[in-house]
Write a protein that holds these residues in place. Structure first.
Motif, PDB file in Angstrom:
ATOM      1  N   CYS A   1       9.983   0.584   4.556  1.00 31.70           N
ATOM      2  CA  CYS A   1       9.257   1.397   5.535  1.00 31.70           C
ATOM      3  C   CYS A   1       9.935   1.352   6.899  1.00 31.70           C
TER       4      CYS A   1
ATOM      5  N   VAL B   1       6.056   5.398  -1.417  1.00 32.28           N
ATOM      6  CA  VAL B   1       5.353   4.370  -0.632  1.00 32.28           C
ATOM      7  C   VAL B   1       3.879   4.731  -0.524  1.00 32.28           C
ATOM      8  N   LEU B   2       3.586   5.983  -0.210  1.00 29.44           N
ATOM      9  CA  LEU B   2       2.189   6.422  -0.100  1.00 29.44           C
ATOM     10  C   LEU B   2       1.451   6.269  -1.430  1.00 29.44           C
TER      11      LEU B   2
ATOM     12  N   HIS C   1       7.974  -3.342   2.797  1.00 33.94           N
ATOM     13  CA  HIS C   1       7.876  -3.421   4.248  1.00 33.94           C
ATOM     14  C   HIS C   1       9.236  -3.120   4.894  1.00 33.94           C
TER      15      HIS C   1
ATOM     16  N   VAL D   1       0.547   2.671  -1.874  1.00 32.65           N
ATOM     17  CA  VAL D   1      -0.596   2.319  -1.039  1.00 32.65           C
ATOM     18  C   VAL D   1      -1.880   2.838  -1.683  1.00 32.65           C
ATOM     19  N   ALA D   2      -1.856   4.097  -2.129  1.00 37.38           N
ATOM     20  CA  ALA D   2      -3.041   4.712  -2.744  1.00 37.38           C
ATOM     21  C   ALA D   2      -3.468   3.972  -4.010  1.00 37.38           C
TER      22      ALA D   2
ATOM     23  N   SER E   1       9.290   8.403   0.809  1.00 35.52           N
ATOM     24  CA  SER E   1       8.069   8.086   1.541  1.00 35.52           C
ATOM     25  C   SER E   1       6.846   8.388   0.677  1.00 35.52           C
TER      26      SER E   1
ATOM     27  N   ALA F   1      -3.082   0.882  -4.452  1.00 31.26           N
ATOM     28  CA  ALA F   1      -3.334  -0.508  -4.022  1.00 31.26           C
ATOM     29  C   ALA F   1      -2.271  -1.484  -4.499  1.00 31.26           C
ATOM     30  N   LYS F   2      -1.054  -0.991  -4.717  1.00 33.67           N
ATOM     31  CA  LYS F   2       0.056  -1.891  -5.031  1.00 33.67           C
ATOM     32  C   LYS F   2       0.572  -2.555  -3.756  1.00 33.67           C
ATOM     33  N   VAL F   3       0.401  -1.844  -2.648  1.00 33.06           N
ATOM     34  CA  VAL F   3       0.859  -2.312  -1.351  1.00 33.06           C
ATOM     35  C   VAL F   3      -0.341  -2.368  -0.418  1.00 33.06           C
ATOM     36  N   ALA F   4      -0.518  -3.503   0.231  1.00 28.98           N
ATOM     37  CA  ALA F   4      -1.629  -3.663   1.180  1.00 28.98           C
ATOM     38  C   ALA F   4      -1.247  -3.073   2.516  1.00 28.98           C
ATOM     39  N   VAL F   5      -2.201  -2.420   3.138  1.00 29.05           N
ATOM     40  CA  VAL F   5      -1.995  -1.868   4.466  1.00 29.05           C
ATOM     41  C   VAL F   5      -2.723  -2.768   5.460  1.00 29.05           C
TER      42      VAL F   5
END
Length: 184
Positions: free
Chosen positions: A143, A171-172, A140, A175-176, A168, A178-182
């Motif tokens: 970003c 980071v994407l 976070h 997210v793809a 970046s 699912a390691k990082v929640a959006v």
């Protein structure tokens, strides 16, 4: 909480300040990356250089011309409503270049004479300020840092040593996967 350590690239490609702009362009193309840290002879981080810096150099270099029929076709497709319609399967916006495109790989780099890109060292086009984070920086915070700086990569430094790079795209990817929640 996911940190930079969890998503960073640990194998870092770098260049020296004396690397030529042409060698940098070849390296970026060969490695399929858009930027690298610049390290001096003692492996001390002195800056970051990117494909954007090469584009700026080409735009500033009055002798450099982009000599490609592909550009003309793209411009025509963007201004002609019938050109590149969905019916012919064309890609008028240039998202996907064919493998035989003059803009791909070596053919694109060879369009400039030796003295135009070989005489400019990376030190003249790099950003001397390094955008760095630590491995413990949260994704976070990363970003926010990338957005605030309007940058696409940050070097990862620990104990004054370069230990990775995070982009970046990393980071994407997180997210793809699912390691990082959006969310909010």
């Amino acid at each position: 909480m996911v940190t930079v350590r969890d998503i960073m690239q640990k194998e870092v490609v770098s260049v020296s300040p004396d690397t030529s702009a042409r060698a940098l362009a070849r390296l970026l193309a060969d490695q399929e990356i858009t930027g690298v840290p610049v390290l001096d002879i003692n492996d001390v981080l002195v800056g970051v250089v990117s494909a954007t810096d090469l584009v700026r150099l080409a735009a500033d270099e009055s002798a450099v011309e982009l000599r490609s029929s592909v550009f003309g076709a793209k411009i025509e497709a963007l201004t002609d409503p019938d050109a590149g319609s969905d019916d012919d399967g064309d890609d008028p916006y240039g998202f996907f270049l064919p493998e035989d495109s003059p803009l791909v790989g070596q053919r694109f780099l060879d369009q400039w004479s030796d003295d135009e890109f070989d005489s400019v060292p990376v030190r003249d086009i790099m950003t001397p300020v390094s955008f760095s984070v630590t491995p413990e920086t949260t994704v976070h915070e990363l970003c926010e840092f990338l957005v605030r700086g309007r940058i696409h990569r940050a070097v990862v430094v620990e104990d004054a040593r370069l230990v990775g790079i995070v982009t970046s795209a990393d980071v994407l990817r997180a997210v793809a996967e699912a390691k990082v929640a959006v969310g909010a």
